[in-house]
Motif scaffolding. Sequence first.
Motif, short mmCIF file in Angstrom:
data_model
loop_
_atom_site.label_atom_id
_atom_site.label_comp_id
_atom_site.label_asym_id
_atom_site.label_seq_id
_atom_site.Cartn_x
_atom_site.Cartn_y
_atom_site.Cartn_z
N TYR A 145 0.84 -1.22 0.00
CA TYR A 145 0.00 0.00 0.00
C TYR A 145 0.86 1.26 0.00
N LEU A 146 2.08 1.13 0.56
CA LEU A 146 2.97 2.29 0.62
C LEU A 146 3.55 2.57 -0.77
N ALA A 147 3.69 1.50 -1.55
CA ALA A 147 4.29 1.64 -2.88
C ALA A 147 3.25 1.96 -3.96
N TYR A 148 2.01 1.50 -3.74
CA TYR A 148 0.98 1.65 -4.77
C TYR A 148 -0.27 2.28 -4.17
N PRO A 149 -0.42 3.60 -4.27
CA PRO A 149 -1.58 4.27 -3.68
C PRO A 149 -2.91 3.76 -4.25
N GLU A 150 -2.85 3.18 -5.46
CA GLU A 150 -4.10 2.74 -6.10
C GLU A 150 -4.49 1.31 -5.72
N LEU A 151 -3.59 0.58 -5.05
CA LEU A 151 -3.88 -0.84 -4.76
C LEU A 151 -4.93 -0.99 -3.67
N LYS A 152 -5.98 -1.73 -4.01
CA LYS A 152 -7.05 -2.01 -3.05
C LYS A 152 -7.40 -3.49 -3.12
N PRO A 153 -7.79 -4.10 -2.00
CA PRO A 153 -8.28 -5.49 -2.06
C PRO A 153 -9.59 -5.51 -2.87
N PRO A 154 -10.01 -6.65 -3.42
CA PRO A 154 -9.38 -7.96 -3.27
C PRO A 154 -8.23 -8.20 -4.27
N TYR A 155 -7.24 -8.96 -3.83
CA TYR A 155 -6.16 -9.42 -4.68
C TYR A 155 -5.55 -10.66 -4.02
N MET A 156 -4.63 -11.29 -4.74
CA MET A 156 -3.99 -12.45 -4.13
C MET A 156 -2.53 -12.12 -3.86
N CYS A 157 -2.03 -12.58 -2.71
CA CYS A 157 -0.65 -12.23 -2.34
C CYS A 157 0.18 -13.48 -2.03
N LEU A 158 1.40 -13.49 -2.54
CA LEU A 158 2.38 -14.51 -2.16
C LEU A 158 3.28 -13.90 -1.10
N VAL A 159 3.26 -14.50 0.08
CA VAL A 159 4.12 -14.02 1.17
C VAL A 159 5.27 -15.01 1.32
N VAL A 186 -6.36 -11.81 -0.20
CA VAL A 186 -6.57 -10.58 0.58
C VAL A 186 -7.98 -10.11 0.20
N LEU A 187 -8.96 -10.51 1.01
CA LEU A 187 -10.36 -10.25 0.69
C LEU A 187 -10.71 -8.79 0.97
N ASP A 188 -10.12 -8.29 2.05
CA ASP A 188 -10.26 -6.88 2.42
C ASP A 188 -9.00 -6.52 3.21
N TYR A 189 -8.88 -5.26 3.62
CA TYR A 189 -7.65 -4.85 4.31
C TYR A 189 -7.38 -5.67 5.58
N THR A 190 -8.43 -6.13 6.22
CA THR A 190 -8.22 -6.90 7.46
C THR A 190 -8.89 -8.28 7.39
N GLU A 191 -9.14 -8.72 6.16
CA GLU A 191 -9.78 -10.03 5.99
C GLU A 191 -8.96 -10.87 5.03
N PHE A 192 -8.48 -11.99 5.50
CA PHE A 192 -7.55 -12.81 4.72
C PHE A 192 -7.99 -14.27 4.74
N ARG A 193 -7.63 -14.98 3.67
CA ARG A 193 -7.83 -16.43 3.67
C ARG A 193 -6.54 -17.07 3.15
N VAL A 194 -5.90 -17.86 4.00
CA VAL A 194 -4.67 -18.53 3.58
C VAL A 194 -5.07 -19.81 2.86
N ILE A 195 -4.73 -19.93 1.57
CA ILE A 195 -5.15 -21.12 0.83
C ILE A 195 -3.98 -22.07 0.57
N GLY A 196 -2.77 -21.62 0.90
CA GLY A 196 -1.60 -22.49 0.76
C GLY A 196 -0.52 -22.03 1.71
N ARG A 197 0.21 -22.99 2.25
CA ARG A 197 1.31 -22.62 3.16
C ARG A 197 2.37 -23.69 3.10
N THR A 198 3.54 -23.41 3.67
CA THR A 198 4.58 -24.42 3.64
C THR A 198 4.26 -25.51 4.66
N ILE A 199 4.57 -26.74 4.28
CA ILE A 199 4.33 -27.83 5.22
C ILE A 199 5.61 -28.14 6.01
N ASP A 200 6.71 -27.47 5.67
CA ASP A 200 7.95 -27.66 6.45
C ASP A 200 8.71 -26.34 6.54
#
Length: 337
Positions: free
Chosen positions: A120-134, A145-159
């Motif tokens: 959000y600091l780099a892109y003033p125009e960026l608004k949810p929803p979008y998908m993020c790789l962390v 990223v469903l909303d600014y404070t609403e998230f659904r993790v659909i994949g994560r590391t298993i190790d």
Amino acid sequence: MRILAIESSCDETAAAVIEDGRKIVSSVVATQIEEHKLYGGVVPEIASRRHCESICAVAAEALERAEMKAADVDAIGVTYAPGLIGALLVGVNYAKSLAFGLGKPLIPVHHIRGHIAANYLAYPELKPPYMCLVASGGHSHIVEVLDYTEFRVIGRTIDDAAGECFDKAARAMGFPYPGGKYIDKASKIGELGKYKLPKPHTQNPYDFSFSGLKTAVINLIHNAEQKGDKIDVNALAAAFQKTVCEILTDKFISAARENGYKKIALAGGVAANSGLRASLENAAQENGMEFFVPPLELCGDNAAMIGAQAFYEFQKGHIADESLNAYATMSLDKVRY
Ligand code: KG4
Ligand code: ZN
């Protein structure tokens, strides 16, 4: 609204003043890396002590650069999970004292939500929803990223996390801690095709597994040593980086495509990786997706990203009282205070 944000979850003591979640007024990061390098990784007890020693000066510096006094800020934001517990507690207790001494709201921020908010600091125009790789030292997630404070993790590391895998492979290759950036540099001059590394299979196609790849690198180096063969470190770094980037890119782009996202973002320390930035940029272009990635200085741990997320947590009324605790582990889509 101006928020003074504090971050101390690992080996960086950081403070920043952020305006309305989007503008960096000031940002100060004091890193302890040189000391932890001596031990080949972060020593939690040393991290906590160094945070204690520097937190007041770092926060004072952030205020000074913003030409503000503590009493002028509208709220205090702080990373309270996840991370090294002793390290987190320093920031949480400092922020608590400041907030209640000044009579200002205290906003607890999840560290990984902060990494995502760096965008959000780099892109003033960026608004949810979008998908993020962390991809960071401790986490590898595919997040809706469903909303600014609403998230659904659909994949994560298993190790292991991606950054952890970079650091452990780098250590085996003889690079200092944290080795991600050294692999990145070496891979640019390494010959591709000299080494082949495995891509692990996971039951859930959006999950990651990096420990097999790490072991493959370690075994390759040991076997060569036993036979007296010389390893071409640059070529091995290039093979390793290519493999990690392909795994992350392929899974993330499939997840975005299959879930109908046209906007994708990258976040976390590994987002600084030149190969990953390039491969996601290309894949996004090929798939007609918009790609967002923070500038290098906002990929690693910093307090600016915490101040950005704190603004949106505040909008939702996520305010803590003096009972706020720190937590070593917590999923970003199931926060508690
Ligand atoms: O997000 P971060 O600063 O701390 C955590 O929250 O974990 O991530 C640190 C991780 C380390 O594993 C480090 O090696 C990795 O980010 N990293 C990189 C690069 N720069 C930092 N990994 C690959 N390539 C880089 N250029
Ligand atoms: Zn981090």
